[in-house]
Scaffold this motif. Structure first.
Motif, PDB file in Angstrom:
ATOM      1  N   CYS A   1      -0.033 -11.464   1.813  1.00  0.00           N
ATOM      2  CA  CYS A   1      -0.891 -10.851   2.825  1.00  0.00           C
ATOM      3  C   CYS A   1      -2.285 -11.419   2.651  1.00  0.00           C
ATOM      4  O   CYS A   1      -3.010 -11.048   1.730  1.00  0.00           O
ATOM      5  N   VAL A   2      -2.644 -12.350   3.528  1.00  0.00           N
ATOM      6  CA  VAL A   2      -3.965 -12.978   3.495  1.00  0.00           C
ATOM      7  C   VAL A   2      -4.869 -12.201   4.443  1.00  0.00           C
ATOM      8  O   VAL A   2      -4.571 -12.083   5.632  1.00  0.00           O
ATOM      9  N   LYS A   3      -5.933 -11.659   3.906  1.00  0.00           N
ATOM     10  CA  LYS A   3      -6.951 -10.965   4.707  1.00  0.00           C
ATOM     11  C   LYS A   3      -8.297 -11.503   4.256  1.00  0.00           C
ATOM     12  O   LYS A   3      -8.808 -11.107   3.228  1.00  0.00           O
ATOM     13  N   LEU A   4      -8.828 -12.398   5.013  1.00  0.00           N
ATOM     14  CA  LEU A   4     -10.113 -12.991   4.666  1.00  0.00           C
ATOM     15  C   LEU A   4     -11.090 -12.614   5.759  1.00  0.00           C
ATOM     16  O   LEU A   4     -11.099 -13.209   6.826  1.00  0.00           O
ATOM     17  N   ASN A   5     -11.862 -11.610   5.528  1.00  0.00           N
ATOM     18  CA  ASN A   5     -12.764 -11.083   6.536  1.00  0.00           C
ATOM     19  C   ASN A   5     -14.193 -11.202   6.044  1.00  0.00           C
ATOM     20  O   ASN A   5     -14.710 -10.320   5.384  1.00  0.00           O
ATOM     21  N   ILE A   6     -14.824 -12.293   6.367  1.00  0.00           N
ATOM     22  CA  ILE A   6     -16.182 -12.552   5.900  1.00  0.00           C
ATOM     23  C   ILE A   6     -17.142 -12.303   7.051  1.00  0.00           C
ATOM     24  O   ILE A   6     -17.416 -13.183   7.846  1.00  0.00           O
ATOM     25  N   GLY A   7     -17.599 -11.078   7.164  1.00  0.00           N
ATOM     26  CA  GLY A   7     -18.575 -10.739   8.182  1.00  0.00           C
ATOM     27  C   GLY A   7     -18.017 -10.584   9.584  1.00  0.00           C
ATOM     28  O   GLY A   7     -18.624  -9.944  10.417  1.00  0.00           O
ATOM     29  N   ALA A   8     -16.894 -11.150   9.861  1.00  0.00           N
ATOM     30  CA  ALA A   8     -16.295 -11.065  11.196  1.00  0.00           C
ATOM     31  C   ALA A   8     -14.798 -11.303  11.054  1.00  0.00           C
ATOM     32  O   ALA A   8     -14.243 -11.094   9.994  1.00  0.00           O
TER      33      ALA A   8
ATOM     34  N   ASP B   1      -2.944 -15.435 -12.402  1.00  0.00           N
ATOM     35  CA  ASP B   1      -4.318 -14.935 -12.303  1.00  0.00           C
ATOM     36  C   ASP B   1      -5.108 -15.644 -11.207  1.00  0.00           C
ATOM     37  O   ASP B   1      -6.114 -15.133 -10.737  1.00  0.00           O
ATOM     38  N   THR B   2      -4.679 -16.837 -10.815  1.00  0.00           N
ATOM     39  CA  THR B   2      -5.394 -17.599  -9.790  1.00  0.00           C
ATOM     40  C   THR B   2      -4.950 -17.235  -8.386  1.00  0.00           C
ATOM     41  O   THR B   2      -5.559 -17.696  -7.417  1.00  0.00           O
ATOM     42  N   LEU B   3      -3.901 -16.451  -8.242  1.00  0.00           N
ATOM     43  CA  LEU B   3      -3.377 -16.105  -6.921  1.00  0.00           C
ATOM     44  C   LEU B   3      -3.998 -14.801  -6.429  1.00  0.00           C
ATOM     45  O   LEU B   3      -3.915 -13.776  -7.093  1.00  0.00           O
ATOM     46  N   ARG B   4      -4.561 -14.858  -5.271  1.00  0.00           N
ATOM     47  CA  ARG B   4      -5.247 -13.696  -4.709  1.00  0.00           C
ATOM     48  C   ARG B   4      -4.388 -12.925  -3.722  1.00  0.00           C
ATOM     49  O   ARG B   4      -4.525 -11.715  -3.580  1.00  0.00           O
ATOM     50  N   TRP B   5      -3.502 -13.607  -3.015  1.00  0.00           N
ATOM     51  CA  TRP B   5      -2.816 -13.001  -1.884  1.00  0.00           C
ATOM     52  C   TRP B   5      -1.325 -12.783  -2.098  1.00  0.00           C
ATOM     53  O   TRP B   5      -0.682 -12.150  -1.268  1.00  0.00           O
ATOM     54  N   ALA B   6      -0.725 -13.315  -3.127  1.00  0.00           N
ATOM     55  CA  ALA B   6       0.731 -13.273  -3.312  1.00  0.00           C
ATOM     56  C   ALA B   6       1.136 -12.309  -4.423  1.00  0.00           C
ATOM     57  O   ALA B   6       0.495 -12.248  -5.468  1.00  0.00           O
ATOM     58  N   THR B   7       2.226 -11.587  -4.177  1.00  0.00           N
ATOM     59  CA  THR B   7       2.831 -10.725  -5.190  1.00  0.00           C
ATOM     60  C   THR B   7       4.332 -10.955  -5.182  1.00  0.00           C
ATOM     61  O   THR B   7       4.889 -11.435  -4.200  1.00  0.00           O
ATOM     62  N   TRP B   8       4.971 -10.606  -6.289  1.00  0.00           N
ATOM     63  CA  TRP B   8       6.425 -10.658  -6.394  1.00  0.00           C
ATOM     64  C   TRP B   8       6.820  -9.669  -7.470  1.00  0.00           C
ATOM     65  O   TRP B   8       5.981  -9.253  -8.271  1.00  0.00           O
ATOM     66  N   PRO B   9       8.077  -9.244  -7.499  1.00  0.00           N
ATOM     67  CA  PRO B   9       8.470  -8.146  -8.394  1.00  0.00           C
ATOM     68  C   PRO B   9       8.108  -8.314  -9.866  1.00  0.00           C
ATOM     69  O   PRO B   9       7.701  -7.355 -10.503  1.00  0.00           O
ATOM     70  N   ASP B  10       8.220  -9.498 -10.431  1.00  0.00           N
ATOM     71  CA  ASP B  10       7.920  -9.638 -11.857  1.00  0.00           C
ATOM     72  C   ASP B  10       6.590 -10.358 -12.109  1.00  0.00           C
ATOM     73  O   ASP B  10       6.392 -10.963 -13.152  1.00  0.00           O
ATOM     74  N   ARG B  11       5.672 -10.249 -11.146  1.00  0.00           N
ATOM     75  CA  ARG B  11       4.356 -10.872 -11.324  1.00  0.00           C
ATOM     76  C   ARG B  11       3.660 -10.257 -12.533  1.00  0.00           C
ATOM     77  O   ARG B  11       3.587  -9.044 -12.665  1.00  0.00           O
ATOM     78  N   PRO B  12       3.137 -11.107 -13.412  1.00  0.00           N
ATOM     79  CA  PRO B  12       2.398 -10.560 -14.557  1.00  0.00           C
ATOM     80  C   PRO B  12       1.119  -9.875 -14.089  1.00  0.00           C
ATOM     81  O   PRO B  12       0.513 -10.278 -13.103  1.00  0.00           O
ATOM     82  N   ARG B  13       0.748  -8.842 -14.803  1.00  0.00           N
ATOM     83  CA  ARG B  13      -0.498  -8.147 -14.481  1.00  0.00           C
ATOM     84  C   ARG B  13      -1.677  -9.064 -14.772  1.00  0.00           C
ATOM     85  O   ARG B  13      -1.645  -9.826 -15.742  1.00  0.00           O
ATOM     86  N   PRO B  14      -2.722  -8.983 -13.952  1.00  0.00           N
ATOM     87  CA  PRO B  14      -3.903  -9.815 -14.225  1.00  0.00           C
ATOM     88  C   PRO B  14      -4.515  -9.457 -15.574  1.00  0.00           C
ATOM     89  O   PRO B  14      -4.503  -8.289 -15.983  1.00  0.00           O
ATOM     90  N   ARG B  15      -4.978 -10.474 -16.262  1.00  0.00           N
ATOM     91  CA  ARG B  15      -5.641 -10.239 -17.547  1.00  0.00           C
ATOM     92  C   ARG B  15      -6.997  -9.608 -17.300  1.00  0.00           C
ATOM     93  O   ARG B  15      -7.708  -9.983 -16.364  1.00  0.00           O
ATOM     94  N   ARG B  16      -7.336  -8.666 -18.136  1.00  0.00           N
ATOM     95  CA  ARG B  16      -8.645  -8.031 -18.033  1.00  0.00           C
ATOM     96  C   ARG B  16      -9.710  -8.979 -18.566  1.00  0.00           C
ATOM     97  O   ARG B  16      -9.507  -9.621 -19.591  1.00  0.00           O
ATOM     98  N   ARG B  17     -10.798  -9.000 -17.862  1.00  0.00           N
ATOM     99  CA  ARG B  17     -11.926  -9.818 -18.316  1.00  0.00           C
ATOM    100  C   ARG B  17     -12.779  -8.976 -19.244  1.00  0.00           C
ATOM    101  O   ARG B  17     -13.095  -7.843 -18.953  1.00  0.00           O
ATOM    102  N   ARG B  18     -13.129  -9.574 -20.334  1.00  0.00           N
ATOM    103  CA  ARG B  18     -13.991  -8.876 -21.293  1.00  0.00           C
ATOM    104  C   ARG B  18     -15.416  -9.364 -21.085  1.00  0.00           C
ATOM    105  O   ARG B  18     -15.661 -10.545 -20.925  1.00  0.00           O
ATOM    106  N   GLY B  19     -16.313  -8.449 -21.113  1.00  0.00           N
ATOM    107  CA  GLY B  19     -17.646  -8.928 -20.877  1.00  0.00           C
ATOM    108  C   GLY B  19     -18.703  -8.024 -21.249  1.00  0.00           C
ATOM    109  O   GLY B  19     -19.096  -7.182 -21.721  1.00  0.00           O
TER     110      GLY B  19
END
Length: 134
Positions: A14-21, A116-134
């Motif tokens: 699901c690509v939703k890229l809504n930048i101002g319009a 971690d580089t994929l913004r719009w795609a999911t699948w059943p066994d997708r790994p959870r994004p790594r938490r950023r430490r900061g």
């Protein structure tokens, strides 16, 4: 040409890229299978034209080819949707690229961290994004 070694089912994009319009929108589900005897990319569409008009399929195919990066696969589109205003070829190209990469990760051809580089795609066994430490 290398072929996808195992099936990767229920890739959702699901690509939703809504930048101002209005921005590109794309929505589809796909199942990836190892390629047929001819190799290459085989794209099959089981979605009614009212939900996913054929005019977006060439851009989706281009994105899949880029995302699969030379790996052959049979891809079945199982669901799709368009937005009357925001659907554009560019959205389906972006979505296809992410879906192809998701299939490579799901099949073990790319490291799980690549998810971690994929913004719009999911699948059943997708790994959870790594938490950023900061």
């Amino acid at each position: 040409m290398t072929g996808l070694p195992v099936p990767v089912s229920r890739v959702h994009v699901c690509v939703k890229l809504n930048i101002g319009a209005c921005g590109p929108f794309a929505y589809f589900d796909a199942d990836f299978e190892p390629p047929g005897p001819d190799g290459g990319l085989e794209l099959l569409n089981a979605v009614p034209e009212s939900r996913l008009p054929p005019e977006f399929l060439p851009a989706l195919r281009e994105g899949l080819l880029e995302g699969l990066d030379g790996v052959a696969a049979a891809v079945l589109l199982t669901d799709g949707r368009v937005h009357e205003v925001d659907s554009r070829e560019s959205g389906y190209r972006i979505g296809g690229r992410e879906a192809g990469r998701a299939a490579l990760i799901g099949a073990g051809l790319l490291p799980r961290e690549a998810a971690d580089t994929l913004r719009w795609a999911t699948w059943p066994d997708r790994p959870r994004p790594r938490r950023r430490r900061g």
